[in-house]
Design a protein around this motif. Sequence first.
Motif, PDB file in Angstrom:
ATOM      1  N   ILE A   2       0.847  -1.182   0.000  1.00  0.00           N
ATOM      2  CA  ILE A   2       0.000   0.000   0.000  1.00  0.00           C
ATOM      3  C   ILE A   2       0.880   1.228   0.000  1.00  0.00           C
ATOM      4  CG2 ILE A   2      -1.785   1.236   1.259  1.00  0.00           C
ATOM      5  CD1 ILE A   2      -2.430  -1.407   2.627  1.00  0.00           C
ATOM      6  N   GLU A   4      -0.051   5.153  -0.331  1.00  0.00           N
ATOM      7  CA  GLU A   4      -0.968   6.253  -0.569  1.00  0.00           C
ATOM      8  C   GLU A   4      -0.116   7.512  -0.655  1.00  0.00           C
ATOM      9  OE1 GLU A   4      -3.913   6.181   2.432  1.00  0.00           O
ATOM     10  OE2 GLU A   4      -4.408   4.080   2.121  1.00  0.00           O
ATOM     11  N   ASN A 138      -4.793   4.178  10.285  1.00  0.00           N
ATOM     12  CA  ASN A 138      -5.747   3.494   9.413  1.00  0.00           C
ATOM     13  C   ASN A 138      -5.379   2.020   9.326  1.00  0.00           C
ATOM     14  OD1 ASN A 138      -7.864   3.155   7.698  1.00  0.00           O
ATOM     15  ND2 ASN A 138      -6.979   4.252   5.973  1.00  0.00           N
ATOM     16  N   LYS A 140      -6.322  -1.258   6.810  1.00  0.00           N
ATOM     17  CA  LYS A 140      -6.992  -1.647   5.571  1.00  0.00           C
ATOM     18  C   LYS A 140      -6.713  -3.117   5.264  1.00  0.00           C
ATOM     19  CE  LYS A 140      -6.749   1.112   2.012  1.00  0.00           C
ATOM     20  NZ  LYS A 140      -6.224   1.843   0.822  1.00  0.00           N
ATOM     21  N   GLU A 141      -7.768  -3.836   4.874  1.00  0.00           N
ATOM     22  CA  GLU A 141      -7.614  -5.215   4.428  1.00  0.00           C
ATOM     23  C   GLU A 141      -7.946  -5.318   2.941  1.00  0.00           C
ATOM     24  OE1 GLU A 141      -9.225  -9.763   5.301  1.00  0.00           O
ATOM     25  OE2 GLU A 141     -10.450  -8.040   5.853  1.00  0.00           O
ATOM     26  N   LYS A 142      -7.083  -5.999   2.219  1.00  0.00           N
ATOM     27  CA  LYS A 142      -7.327  -6.332   0.823  1.00  0.00           C
ATOM     28  C   LYS A 142      -7.544  -7.845   0.756  1.00  0.00           C
ATOM     29  CE  LYS A 142      -5.216  -5.990  -3.770  1.00  0.00           C
ATOM     30  NZ  LYS A 142      -3.985  -5.597  -4.529  1.00  0.00           N
ATOM     31  N   GLU A 153     -11.459  -4.345  -1.020  1.00  0.00           N
ATOM     32  CA  GLU A 153     -10.876  -3.685   0.140  1.00  0.00           C
ATOM     33  C   GLU A 153     -11.945  -3.373   1.179  1.00  0.00           C
ATOM     34  OE1 GLU A 153      -8.793  -0.223  -1.130  1.00  0.00           O
ATOM     35  OE2 GLU A 153      -7.069  -1.336  -1.911  1.00  0.00           O
ATOM     36  N   ARG A 154     -11.552  -3.442   2.437  1.00  0.00           N
ATOM     37  CA  ARG A 154     -12.415  -3.006   3.524  1.00  0.00           C
ATOM     38  C   ARG A 154     -11.533  -2.498   4.662  1.00  0.00           C
ATOM     39  NH1 ARG A 154     -14.870  -9.034   4.716  1.00  0.00           N
ATOM     40  NH2 ARG A 154     -12.896 -10.084   5.196  1.00  0.00           N
ATOM     41  N   TYR A 155     -12.118  -1.694   5.538  1.00  0.00           N
ATOM     42  CA  TYR A 155     -11.357  -1.031   6.587  1.00  0.00           C
ATOM     43  C   TYR A 155     -11.745  -1.595   7.954  1.00  0.00           C
ATOM     44  CZ  TYR A 155      -9.886   2.277   3.031  1.00  0.00           C
ATOM     45  OH  TYR A 155      -9.343   2.839   1.908  1.00  0.00           O
ATOM     46  N   THR A 157     -10.229  -0.161  10.951  1.00  0.00           N
ATOM     47  CA  THR A 157      -9.598   0.759  11.893  1.00  0.00           C
ATOM     48  C   THR A 157     -10.261   0.733  13.265  1.00  0.00           C
ATOM     49  OG1 THR A 157      -9.079   2.174   9.991  1.00  0.00           O
ATOM     50  CG2 THR A 157      -8.809   3.135  12.184  1.00  0.00           C
TER      51      THR A 157
END
Length: 213
Positions: A2, A4, A138, A140-142, A153-155, A157
């Motif tokens: 990742i 960003e 944060n 994040k899962e892929k 993707e989903r979060y 946190t």
Amino acid sequence: MIIELKKFYTIFFISIVLFFFNSHSLYSKNVAGIFDNLGIYFGFGYNQLFMETEYGNVDRKDFAITPSVRICYKHNLILHTKLIYFLGYNEFGGKRKKNVNLNGDEIWLISLELGTYINYNIKFIQFGFGSKLSKILNVKEKYYDLNIKNYRERYWTNYFESYSLNLGVILSFIYSHFNISLETWYGITNLLKNSQTTVRENHFRIMFGYEFK
């Protein structure tokens, strides 16, 4: 992996400004003095994420690299010993490949880290140990979705702790103003808020630095 970019460079720029301002106000009365005892580092890390549940362990240890960047300040102690303070940006977590029985996924934690370690210098080699505290911004899962045969993707946190603590060892090689460091950081914090599940991480990274002297 990742990356960003907008968030990465924004945080890096803010970190530089804060460290330069602090260094200037405490240790310098001229522009050149801003850089005294400072170092800038960037590098890449390999991660391991261990999850222990009541139904068994789910570990994410497959190879993947994530970025790290930091600014350091050196304070001389006695003989060849220095105390290093650092502030940086780091991504850590783990990856699990898709196989016949399990869906593949990656979990990455985006963080700011603040730490310190003691360094002992022998000629061009430095050895140190210390600790760092990470502020998790944060999570994040892929993951691989079997229904659509693709990654989504989903979060997560809100399910993870806001801070994590690591203990580490650092081996550095010095040439003039340049530095190459090999680092191992062991997580001692349960990253998941659910007490029935334990999530811990290890982080191994190589950092390339330039030190102002």
